[in-house]
Design a protein around this motif. Structure first.
Motif, PDB file in Angstrom:
ATOM      1  N   SER A  95       0.854  -1.176   0.000  1.00  0.00           N
ATOM      2  CA  SER A  95       0.000   0.000   0.000  1.00  0.00           C
ATOM      3  C   SER A  95       0.894   1.231   0.000  1.00  0.00           C
ATOM      4  O   SER A  95       2.025   1.181   0.462  1.00  0.00           O
ATOM      5  CB  SER A  95      -0.912   0.007   1.223  1.00  0.00           C
ATOM      6  OG  SER A  95      -0.156   0.236   2.402  1.00  0.00           O
ATOM      7  N   GLY A  96       0.370   2.336  -0.499  1.00  0.00           N
ATOM      8  CA  GLY A  96       1.178   3.539  -0.578  1.00  0.00           C
ATOM      9  C   GLY A  96       1.662   3.770  -2.000  1.00  0.00           C
ATOM     10  O   GLY A  96       1.498   2.933  -2.883  1.00  0.00           O
ATOM     11  N   GLU A  97       2.300   4.912  -2.202  1.00  0.00           N
ATOM     12  CA  GLU A  97       2.689   5.334  -3.553  1.00  0.00           C
ATOM     13  C   GLU A  97       4.182   5.302  -3.798  1.00  0.00           C
ATOM     14  O   GLU A  97       4.623   5.561  -4.913  1.00  0.00           O
ATOM     15  CB  GLU A  97       2.187   6.771  -3.793  1.00  0.00           C
ATOM     16  CG  GLU A  97       0.679   6.924  -3.709  1.00  0.00           C
ATOM     17  CD  GLU A  97      -0.045   6.170  -4.805  1.00  0.00           C
ATOM     18  OE1 GLU A  97       0.528   6.030  -5.899  1.00  0.00           O
ATOM     19  OE2 GLU A  97      -1.172   5.706  -4.569  1.00  0.00           O
ATOM     20  N   THR A  98       4.984   4.980  -2.787  1.00  0.00           N
ATOM     21  CA  THR A  98       6.424   5.203  -2.926  1.00  0.00           C
ATOM     22  C   THR A  98       7.242   3.950  -3.187  1.00  0.00           C
ATOM     23  O   THR A  98       8.442   4.040  -3.393  1.00  0.00           O
ATOM     24  CB  THR A  98       6.984   5.875  -1.655  1.00  0.00           C
ATOM     25  OG1 THR A  98       6.967   4.932  -0.566  1.00  0.00           O
ATOM     26  CG2 THR A  98       6.160   7.094  -1.273  1.00  0.00           C
ATOM     27  N   LEU A  99       6.613   2.771  -3.173  1.00  0.00           N
ATOM     28  CA  LEU A  99       7.376   1.525  -3.302  1.00  0.00           C
ATOM     29  C   LEU A  99       6.741   0.601  -4.324  1.00  0.00           C
ATOM     30  O   LEU A  99       5.520   0.587  -4.511  1.00  0.00           O
ATOM     31  CB  LEU A  99       7.452   0.805  -1.944  1.00  0.00           C
ATOM     32  CG  LEU A  99       8.136   1.563  -0.805  1.00  0.00           C
ATOM     33  CD1 LEU A  99       7.937   0.827   0.517  1.00  0.00           C
ATOM     34  CD2 LEU A  99       9.619   1.750  -1.092  1.00  0.00           C
ATOM     35  N   ARG A 100       7.596  -0.204  -4.975  1.00  0.00           N
ATOM     36  CA  ARG A 100       7.136  -1.200  -5.935  1.00  0.00           C
ATOM     37  C   ARG A 100       7.975  -2.474  -5.783  1.00  0.00           C
ATOM     38  O   ARG A 100       9.150  -2.434  -5.406  1.00  0.00           O
ATOM     39  CB  ARG A 100       7.271  -0.693  -7.378  1.00  0.00           C
ATOM     40  CG  ARG A 100       6.353   0.461  -7.732  1.00  0.00           C
ATOM     41  CD  ARG A 100       4.895   0.081  -7.737  1.00  0.00           C
ATOM     42  NE  ARG A 100       4.024   1.166  -8.141  1.00  0.00           N
ATOM     43  CZ  ARG A 100       3.512   2.071  -7.327  1.00  0.00           C
ATOM     44  NH1 ARG A 100       3.805   2.021  -6.023  1.00  0.00           N
ATOM     45  NH2 ARG A 100       2.712   3.023  -7.777  1.00  0.00           N
ATOM     46  N   PHE A 101       7.337  -3.606  -6.099  1.00  0.00           N
ATOM     47  CA  PHE A 101       8.048  -4.871  -6.105  1.00  0.00           C
ATOM     48  C   PHE A 101       8.966  -4.969  -7.322  1.00  0.00           C
ATOM     49  O   PHE A 101       8.978  -4.089  -8.188  1.00  0.00           O
ATOM     50  CB  PHE A 101       7.047  -6.033  -6.122  1.00  0.00           C
ATOM     51  CG  PHE A 101       6.320  -6.240  -4.825  1.00  0.00           C
ATOM     52  CD1 PHE A 101       6.999  -6.654  -3.682  1.00  0.00           C
ATOM     53  CD2 PHE A 101       4.951  -6.046  -4.741  1.00  0.00           C
ATOM     54  CE1 PHE A 101       6.325  -6.862  -2.478  1.00  0.00           C
ATOM     55  CE2 PHE A 101       4.264  -6.255  -3.553  1.00  0.00           C
ATOM     56  CZ  PHE A 101       4.955  -6.659  -2.422  1.00  0.00           C
ATOM     57  N   ALA A 102       9.702  -6.071  -7.394  1.00  0.00           N
ATOM     58  CA  ALA A 102      10.665  -6.282  -8.481  1.00  0.00           C
ATOM     59  C   ALA A 102       9.996  -6.358  -9.847  1.00  0.00           C
ATOM     60  O   ALA A 102      10.652  -6.150 -10.878  1.00  0.00           O
ATOM     61  CB  ALA A 102      11.473  -7.553  -8.217  1.00  0.00           C
ATOM     62  N   ASN A 103       8.697  -6.653  -9.886  1.00  0.00           N
ATOM     63  CA  ASN A 103       7.974  -6.696 -11.160  1.00  0.00           C
ATOM     64  C   ASN A 103       7.396  -5.346 -11.549  1.00  0.00           C
ATOM     65  O   ASN A 103       6.685  -5.232 -12.553  1.00  0.00           O
ATOM     66  CB  ASN A 103       6.855  -7.744 -11.107  1.00  0.00           C
ATOM     67  CG  ASN A 103       5.845  -7.478  -9.998  1.00  0.00           C
ATOM     68  OD1 ASN A 103       5.946  -6.481  -9.279  1.00  0.00           O
ATOM     69  ND2 ASN A 103       4.879  -8.368  -9.841  1.00  0.00           N
TER      70      ASN A 103
END
Length: 203
Positions: A95-103
């Motif tokens: 949740s949130g806007e600042t992080l993403r997984f490796a995909n």
């Protein structure tokens, strides 16, 4: 305080106000047990943030707070304590806007593409995991786990079936990366426009 300095302070305060807690949600299991760590250093995983001590037949769920905008490694120590078949199976979300997984997304399942694994440690030589089958009704050995996404793949460091599975750990690694916040970018652009206008007026 000059107009220029006041504007900088106001912009900094606005930017600080946009930061909000990001959370990681884990939903999964391992044969037999698992521990989760979040760290910026593979050599120093730090404290355990989730410890699933129930057996492989139950699915564990955890919600973990993350630092907004801080790239980290998600580390899972899966323990095949009893020998025989072994696997890790999970789906995760951010949740949130600042992080993403490796995909590049805010959702991730266990797979052989976006995870790496070592049998020695998180800082050991990492390689792609081996698929033990997709989480569908025909999944060998364990059967499907309804609480876990059907897109998830059971994975391990090697083909840990009835014949080959042995007591030991598999150390799984995937990365969670920071992404620019759109709201922050717009605030910076707005702040820059304001500063430009003020400089022109004071000339």
């Amino acid at each position: 305080m000059s107009r220029f300095a006041r504007t900088l302070v106001m912009a900094a305060a606005a930017l600080a106000g946009t930061a909000s807690a990001d959370t990681l949600t884990f939903n999964g299991t391992a044969d037999d047990f698992l521990k989760i760590f979040v760290s910026t250093d593979l050599s120093n995983p730090g404290a355990v943030v989730f410890d699933k001590t129930s057996g492989w037949g139950s699915v564990g769920t955890a919600t973990i707070n993350l630092e907004p905008g801080q790239s980290v490694y998600l580390l899972i120590d899966a323990n095949n304590a009893n020998g025989g078949p072994a696997m890790l199976l999970a789906n995760l979300s951010l949740s949130g806007e600042t992080l993403r997984f490796a995909n590049g997304l805010t959702t991730l399942t266990t797979d052989t593409t976006h995870w790496q694994v070592s049998e020695t440690s998180f800082a050991g030589t990492l390689s792609a995991p081996v698929s033990m089958g997709q989480n569908l009704p025909g999944l060998q050995i364990w059967g499907a786990f309804a609480p876990v996404s059907s897109d998830a793949t059971s994975i391990w460091a090697y083909n840990a079936d009835w014949s080959n599975g042995r007591v030991g750990h598999a150390y799984f690694v995937t990365q969670i990366s920071a992404v620019p916040e759109p709201t922050t970018a717009w605030l910076w652009l707005g702040g820059a426009a304001m500063l430009t206008a003020l400089r022109r007026r004071t000339r």
